[in-house]
Design an enzyme around this catalytic site. Structure first.
Site, PDB file in Angstrom:
ATOM      1  N   HIS A  97       3.140 -24.655  12.442  1.00 29.74           N
ATOM      2  CA  HIS A  97       4.046 -25.749  12.793  1.00 29.74           C
ATOM      3  C   HIS A  97       4.980 -25.943  11.608  1.00 29.74           C
ATOM      4  O   HIS A  97       4.547 -26.401  10.550  1.00 29.74           O
ATOM      5  CB  HIS A  97       3.250 -27.019  13.085  1.00 29.74           C
ATOM      6  CG  HIS A  97       4.021 -28.021  13.876  1.00 29.74           C
ATOM      7  ND1 HIS A  97       3.643 -29.329  13.996  1.00 29.74           N
ATOM      8  CD2 HIS A  97       5.173 -27.909  14.580  1.00 29.74           C
ATOM      9  CE1 HIS A  97       4.513 -29.969  14.754  1.00 29.74           C
ATOM     10  NE2 HIS A  97       5.441 -29.119  15.118  1.00 29.74           N
TER      11      HIS A  97
ATOM     12  N   HIS B 136       0.710 -27.115  24.715  1.00 31.73           N
ATOM     13  CA  HIS B 136       1.750 -27.352  23.700  1.00 31.73           C
ATOM     14  C   HIS B 136       1.160 -27.075  22.319  1.00 31.73           C
ATOM     15  O   HIS B 136       0.044 -27.494  22.020  1.00 31.73           O
ATOM     16  CB  HIS B 136       2.232 -28.804  23.794  1.00 31.73           C
ATOM     17  CG  HIS B 136       3.139 -29.212  22.659  1.00 31.73           C
ATOM     18  ND1 HIS B 136       2.729 -30.076  21.662  1.00 31.73           N
ATOM     19  CD2 HIS B 136       4.421 -28.858  22.366  1.00 31.73           C
ATOM     20  CE1 HIS B 136       3.725 -30.255  20.809  1.00 31.73           C
ATOM     21  NE2 HIS B 136       4.764 -29.530  21.214  1.00 31.73           N
TER      22      HIS B 136
END
Length: 1216
Positions: free
Chosen positions: A378, A331
């Protein structure tokens, strides 16, 4: 059997093999990023492949543990110097382009904290060879799972490599390596007669492997192993025999879950090979005995690992649909720390893929630079950005270096620029090339009901998971665009629109990352930014085929659509919700389709959820934060360490089969799954810490909810002893492990303050029972060199308590009946009824037929049977009672049944014994000895003839010289004869001299011939005496060897007979059980109450019948054994009787030879003389007498080939 497999796996793993060029060493130039200084070094690897070490110009040695090496790169993938001056220094005077000679060795304790060793080779071929070899050594699975003995050897190698410039081992290195107890180290060194001062050093030749082993035994004594050794038969003698060792291995170390046909117990010969390998005393080993030292070496050897090497190898079926596998998944792969701040790294993709991960995540965002290059980061956080193109290049570089199976790229695409999306697609096509799967395979079209292709079908392929662009009408597209914009508020699921046709690629808004519960604030926080994905362009959409993300609506709808190529992602909270509400449906969904689970957005510290939760439901891509090495990540690494570290693990059968339904919350045994019972006893630890502290061990079990037990067991804390603590506590027993194929055992060691030391995660299905060392790993699953635990493990198929008595009765009916009789006697004193029965039994007037009538069952009342006695009948009653239904009535039939299982066993004849390998080997040895003896005597004969020939030549030359002189004088005299004054008596004198010379010569030759004849006779007599003596000794040895062979073969035959007896008993039970089953089947046609009555009676009578049959079988087996033993004695006596016969024949043979010898020599010399006379008469005027003697005897001794062609029975070998 639980561990049975359809076939025996052939191990493909290759042991560590270090090439000669790495062992010898090669010259390199080492350079640093932050310096312009270059260092010439010689780079080497130790022969075992433990360390990579180099020596600089100052003779200083540096080491790099190969277990820390992650990668080795050369050429364009290696780091290049940025400083022009440094580049110039490295490129001076070398052959070939600098880029092709660069090597970068990547190493570090984890995925994030890595370092680089930068090297330049002098030749391109050298750079390639070292890169390939170092990577091969660093990724060798057997090297990562070494035996305890290998780890101790690694410590020894480290000490031997870290030497002073004078080549001595500094004692400070020994103290540093074994730092837990300085006093113990000092005492152990003194016990080895070595200096013990920290400032001293010792010569390498004084610290041999044998001395090192003695040092370890003194430093870390092992009384617990002495106790085990004594327990298994070495109480009165300091060794175990080969039979005792065989029993130890087969009874204690062998996995009872294995199929005995595919994985048979070890035989005596195999155990003997192990003894010869590990027993240091050769004389003991040859006798089939192993000392406690050899026993300790076996326990720490490669054959006794706690996990079988076959489980480490690629041993699972890789030809099933992709949905049938757990897939190692990451992830937010790019992150090196938390989710809100910190660095993103391209290197993380390399490291994650090299560690075995097969599914990585790419969070793609629009680049804001002038070049308009897409980036990975991110979104809406403080994390740094990295280049999308560099990430794709890194993936292409490392995709298949450690595993050939497919890579899944999970795109979270936030790039709202069609131009940049087109760039992304172009980069994927150009950089991945043929590895990128652009079109579905012909065998697996994108249609409903068609399963996914297998990992084998997709080897070396890269698959893209991204939104698929819709090809609906413009109106539909417009609606979708509006919906897509609205979906920015969603967090991690898919669009509300559902495709209207089964065609591929119909849901540009059907993201796996949009949340249908968009009004739930908590859910939005959990699911993060994934829901704000942009629409997929045509270019990106074309890359998607077998992994099309769609919004999850319900398991029922997914089942109706039946599209294996559609998948959904679940944030951990949503996944847990589905698992709680619909566990069976979730498992069913995962049989056909893929699902991905990812951490909730509130895990800003990059912590992980427990992956076991979702493996239990069959979820394939359980994505974790690889940068955080917490317990969850450790469990994940333990899971994917097996099956060749391929990144794929085949799910348990019940999670794959469409005809079976599996509930992960089950608490009972599942029909078709064999549960296990596991017992673990922590016995002791070795070198657990480098400090003098107390230590303790914890044991956990992870698996299905019913199998999971956190902190199930904890030992007491050892008091200030981390070198060799001994616990010897009661074992922890996991009575029922319902699904062993998905359960794992974790054994962890801590210091008394709770500081983690090391652990090991072991799949229950892969654990080997018995006494084993568990070599510990650190948090990153890297092996620790010295810390280890010594444990005793028992694992077997689970038997419920309710069936334990039945299993015992069926497996050992005699013991069961004896136990029942004993209980009957104990209860007899408490019941008047039993006393009366005993009296009746003792009454001589009672007929046998009356005795059993009282024990007959009464008719059933309300389905319950009632009998007059609660206890089994005494044996006397059982013997005299009438046969129960289903028992064998006629003795003839009994004998027939026994004869049908009884095997004929014949004793080996003397001729068969003579074919045994050891006897034939001794015969060959004797034959060679006789050949050598004959050769030696032939050489003596040849030397003698040479000597006589030389003597003859001397005599002949002297004769010719003197004769020539006389003839010369005669010529002069003849001249003088013509003168009138010459006297006649001179010529007569010369004739007399010549005659005298001829006579003298003849006499000398006669003497020489007689001497030669006598010496030849003596030589041949000596040869016969030697042959006779040697053959007499050979007869003794061969008779003794044949006797030994007979005893050994006969003992083996008797042992084999025991096995045959056990098989015959099993076969008898099997046949009788078949009859019982037939009768039970017949009884099923009757009404329930009657059926229960007859079933109870059948079981009772069956046990009694089995006892009687086995007793009769044992009698027959006993007679057979007596007959065989008698035959064995007879054969041994026949062998002993052979000895005097052979000795008499030998005496007679050589008496005849000695009698014939003088005449043979005389004839031989005369025959040779005749041949030589005719030869010399043609070539010489000299007397031919001596020459004749050198005829036949003066020839070369026969060659070994000629001798081998002769009849060994007549010439050299004994008649035996």
């Amino acid at each position: 059997m639980a561990g049975a497999q359809p076939g025996v796996h052939a191990l493909q793993l290759k042991p560590v093999c270090v090439s000669d060029s790495l062992k010898k060493g090669t010259k390199f130039v080492k350079w640093e990023d932050d310096s312009t200084v270059v260092t010439p070094i010689i780079l080497r690897t130790d022969p075992q492949g433990f360390f990579f070490y180099w020596t600089d110009q100052n003779k200083e040695t540096e080491l790099l543990d190969l277990s820390l090496v992650k990668d080795a790169r050369c050429g364009k993938h290696a780091k290049a110097p940025k400083d022009p001056k440094l580049r110039e220094l490295l490129d001076v005077g070398n052959i070939g382009r600098l880029e092709h000679r660069m090597i970068t060795v990547v190493y570090g304790p984890d995925l994030v904290n890595i370092s680089h060793l930068n090297l330049v080779a002098f030749q391109e071929e050298v750079a390639k060879e070292w890169t390939n070899e170092v990577f091969s050594l660093a990724t060798n699975l057997l090297a990562q799972n070494m035996s305890r003995d290998a780890f101790l050897e690694k410590a020894y190698t480290k000490l031997k490599l870290q030497v002073t410039p004078e080549g001595r081992i500094p004692l400070k290195n020994i103290y540093r390596l074994f730092s837990a107890d300085r006093k113990r180290v000092e005492t152990a060194l003194e016990a080895c007669s070595l200096p013990s001062s920290r400032n001293d050093s010792i010569p390498q030749e004084d610290f041999t492997p044998e001395v090192y082993r003695v040092f370890l035994n003194n430093l870390c004594p092992r009384p617990e192993i002495d106790n085990i050794f004594s327990e298994f038969g070495a109480k009165s003698k300091p060794y175990l025999t080969v039979d005792q060792m065989m029993d130890f291995i087969n009874l204690k170390q062998r996995d009872p879950r294995l199929n005995e046909i595919l994985y048979p117990p070890l035989k005596q010969e195999q155990v003997q090979v192990l003894i010869e390998k590990y027993e240091p005393n050769n004389s003991l080993a040859k006798k089939g005995q192993i000392s406690v030292d050899g026993f300790m070496r076996y326990l720490s050897g490669e054959e006794n690992g706690v996990v079988s090497p076959e489980k480490l190898d690629l041993n699972e079926d890789m030809s099933q649909p992709l949905s049938h596998y757990f897939i190692n998944s990451s992830h937010n792969t790019y992150l090196t720390a938390g989710q809100l701040a910190g660095n993103s790294s391209v290197e993380m993709y390399r490291q994650v893929l090299l560690s075995g991960c097969r599914c990585v995540e790419l969070d793609c965002w629009k680049g804001r630079t002038a070049e308009e290059e897409p980036v990975i980061t991110h979104g809406f956080t403080m994390t740094t950005e990295i280049s999308f193109k560099e990430v794709i290049e890194a993936i292409a570089e490392c995709a298949f270096k450690t595993s050939p199976f497919p890579i899944l790229l999970s795109f979270e695409n936030h790039v709202d620029s069609p131009k940049q999306q087109a760039k992304m697609a172009e980069y994927c096509r150009l950089i991945f090339g043929d590895a990128l799967l652009m079109e579905p395979l012909d065998k697996y079209p994108l249609e409903s009901g068609v399963p996914l292709p297998s990992p084998m079908d997709l080897m070396y392929k890269i698959l893209v998971k991204n939104k698929k662009k819709s090809h609906k009408s413009s109106e539909g597209s417009g609606k979708k665009k509006l919906s897509e914009q609205a979906s920015n508020t969603y967090s991690d699921s898919s669009s509300v629109f559902e495709p209207s046709s089964p065609g591929a690629g119909e849901a540009d808004t059907e993201s796996d990352d949009d949340d249908d519960d968009d009004d739930c604030k908590k859910s939005s926080m959990d699911e993060g930014t994934a829901g704000s994905e942009a629409m997929a362009t045509e270019e990106m959409s074309n890359l998607v085929n077998y992994i099309q993300p769609v919004k999850f609506e319900s398991f029922e709808i997914s089942k109706k659509r039946n599209r294996s190529f559609e998948m959904s992602s679940f944030v951990e909270t949503k996944g847990l919700e589905q698992l709680t509400k619909s566990p069976v449906e979730f498992v069913e969904y995962n049989k056909m389709q893929l699902s991905r689970i990812y951490p909730k957005g509130t895990r800003v510290d990059s912590s992980n959820y427990m992956p076991q939760l979702f493996w239990n439901a069959g979820c394939q891509m359980v994505a974790l934060n690889f940068q955080t090495v917490d317990l969850a990540m450790q469990i994940n690494m333990g899971m994917y360490e097996y099956n060749g570290k391929s990144g794929y693990r085949l799910k348990p059968e019940f999670m794959r089969r469409p005809d079976k339904h599996f509930d992960p919350f089950t608490e009972g045994i599942v029909d078709g799954i064999v549960a296990n019972t596991l017992s673990v006893k922590i016995i002791s630890g070795q070198f657990l810490s480098d400090k003098k502290v107390g230590t303790y061990v914890e044991v956990d079990m992870f698996g299905l909810p019913v199998d999971t037990r956190r902190k199930a067991f904890k030992t007491k804390t050892s008091q200030g002893n981390a070198v060799n603590p001994i616990w010897e506590e009661e074992p922890i027993v996991f009575k029922k492990v319902v699904l062993p194929s998905l359960a794992c055992l974790r054994i962890a060691v801590y210091e008394e303050g709770g500081k983690f030391i090391g652990h090991r995660i072991l799949p229950v299905q892969a654990i080997r029972p018995g006494y084993h060392y568990i070599c510990l790993r650190n948090e990153r699953n890297q092996p620790l060199m010295l810390p280890a635990l010594f444990v005793y493990i028992e694992v077997k198929d689970y038997v419920p308590d309710t069936y334990a008595d039945v299993i015992e009765a069926l497996s050992n009916p005699i013991r069961y009946v004896n136990l029942m009789e004993q209980r009957a006697k104990q209860l007899a004193a408490l019941t008047l009824e039993d006393e009366e029965e005993v009296k009746k039994e003792a009454d001589p007037g009672e007929t046998p037929s009356e005795a059993p009538s009282e024990a007959r069952p009464t008719p059933a009342e309300n389905g319950v049977n009632h009998t007059t006695s609660l206890t089994p009948k005494p044996p006397s009653q059982a013997l005299h009672s009438q046969p129960a239904p289903g028992s064998v009535k006629a003795p003839a039939k009994t004998e027939d049944l026994i004869q049908s299982v009884l095997t004929e066993v014949e004793a080996q004849t003397i001729e068969e014994l003579k074919q045994q390998k050891s006897f034939v080997k001794l015969q060959k040895k004797h034959y060679k000895e006789m050949k050598d003896l004959v050769k030696r005597h032939h050489k003596k004969t040849t030397d003698l003839i040479k000597e006589h020939t030389t003597k003859y030549n001397e005599i002949q030359n002297d004769y010719l010289r003197r004769r020539a002189a006389l003839e010369k004088t005669a010529k002069k005299d003849n001249k003088k004869k013509s003168e009138p004054s010459s006297p006649d008596h001179v010529s007569s004198t010369i004739e007399q001299d010549l005659a005298a010379l001829d006579a003298e010569m003849t006499q000398k030759l006669v003497d020489l011939k007689d001497k030669q004849q006598q010496q030849l006779l003596n030589l041949r007599q000596e040869q016969y005496y030697s042959e006779k003596y040697q053959k007499r000794e050979h007869i003794k040895l061969l008779i003794q060897k044949l006797t030994d062979v007979a005893e050994e073969c006969q003992n083996n035959q008797l042992k084999k007979l025991k096995e045959i007896c056990e098989k015959e008993k099993k076969e008898l039970k099997k046949k009788m059980d078949k009859k019982r089953q037939e009768k039970i089947t017949e009884a099923k046609s009757k009404d329930k109450s009657q059926m229960e009555e007859e079933k109870t009676e059948m079981i009772r009578s069956y046990i009694q019948e089995v006892v009687q049959y086995i007793k009769r079988l044992e009698e027959a087996q006993s007679k057979r054994q007596e007959k065989l033993v008698e035959k064995h004695k007879e054969i041994r006596q026949q062998i002993l009787d052979e000895k005097p016969k052979l000795q008499v024949e030998l005496e007679q043979e050589y008496q005849d030879k000695f009698k014939r010898l003088p005449l043979e020599i005389l004839e031989f010399v005369q025959e040779a003389m005749k041949g030589k006379i005719s030869e010399d008469s043609n070539h010489s005027s000299a007397p031919p007498l001596m020459t004749s003697d050198s005829g036949k005897l003066n020839q070369k001794p026969p060659s070994s080939e000629e001798l081998e062609g002769e009849n060994p029975g007549k010439e050299f070998d004994t008649p035996l």
